[in-house]
Design an enzyme around this catalytic site. Structure first.
Site, PDB file in Angstrom:
ATOM      1  CB  CYS A  85      19.553  49.900   7.381  1.00 35.69           C
ATOM      2  SG  CYS A  85      19.209  51.049   8.742  1.00 35.69           S
ATOM      3  CG  HIS A 192      15.139  47.865   7.066  1.00 36.61           C
ATOM      4  ND1 HIS A 192      16.160  47.041   7.472  1.00 36.61           N
ATOM      5  CD2 HIS A 192      15.332  49.037   7.723  1.00 36.61           C
ATOM      6  CE1 HIS A 192      16.920  47.670   8.347  1.00 36.61           C
ATOM      7  NE2 HIS A 192      16.444  48.891   8.509  1.00 36.61           N
ATOM      8  CD  GLU A 194      15.636  43.929   5.873  1.00 37.81           C
ATOM      9  OE1 GLU A 194      15.975  44.431   6.957  1.00 37.81           O
ATOM     10  OE2 GLU A 194      15.764  44.524   4.779  1.00 37.81           O
TER      11      GLU A 194
END
Length: 220
Positions: A85, A192, A194
């Site tokens: 990002c 994302h 994560e």
């Protein structure tokens, strides 16, 4: 396996990345913006957030900080670098990946789950997926629309990492939302991983990005 997690004023996904790195058996270490000596690290991740409040444009100020000189040094040493990002925007700003991530086609912050197609598996981060595998990860950005003047070269060199599947939520060129350098060792993705690394979060599809780093380091 020491993996640095870069921190800028305004980073807000650093703890998430740190947590997932510990899950996969790495030894994460926070690295602040003013540090250049990164030679002890095996890999680096630049997490999401709003570095310096996205002042001027996303990633513009972070791109000229001392730590990015250290990141460039790691690239020269052929160590893996992942930007997520805001991290992807920073890597594009410094020219470590081709193209730019600019204001969404509809200029509004866009936060939603998306389906993605994995377009290359030659990077350490995507090596555990299958080519053209469909995965699910969230996006959260206002400046994520990908553009490049060298689209044909990007495809010819197998540098498209992720592509939106079934919809294009930000107007990216050909739905591209992740790219890498020619070596495949520097990767910039807007979604994302994560935030999609544990089933309790709604998807665990993203954890292979981090497992792939560990597997690559263990082979080197």
């Amino acid at each position: 396996m020491r993996v640095g997690v870069i921190r800028f004023p305004g980073s807000n996904c650093d703890r998430d990345v740190y947590h997932v790195l510990k899950l996969v058996g790495a030894k994460p270490e926070y690295i602040w913006w003013d540090r250049k000596d990164l030679g002890h690290l095996d890999a680096v991740i630049i997490p999401g957030g709003f570095s310096y409040g996205d002042y001027l444009r996303a990633g513009a100020i972070a791109a000229i900080t001392p730590v990015m000189d250290g990141v460039k040094g790691l690239v020269e040493e052929e160590k893996p670098v992942l930007g997520i990002c805001n991290g992807a925007q920073i890597l594009a700003e410094v020219g470590l990946v081709p193209g730019v991530f600019t204001v969404n086609e509809y200029p509004k912050f866009n936060c939603k789950w998306t389906k993605l197609k994995v377009k290359t598996i030659r990077t350490p981060f995507t090596s555990l997926y299958k080519k053209d595998e469909i995965i699910r990860m969230p996006i959260a950005h206002a400046e994520g629309r990908y553009y490049t003047d060298n689209l044909e070269k990007l495809w010819d060199n197998d540098q498209v990492v992720l592509q939106f599947y079934s919809e294009n939520p930000n107007g990216s060129l050909e739905g591209i939302t992740g790219v890498c350098d020619e070596s495949g060792l520097v990767c910039a993705v807007m979604p994302h991983p994560e935030r999609a690394s544990e089933a309790i979060l709604g998807s665990a599809d993203g954890i292979k990005f981090f497992k792939g780093i560990i597997e690559y380091i263990s082979r080197c």
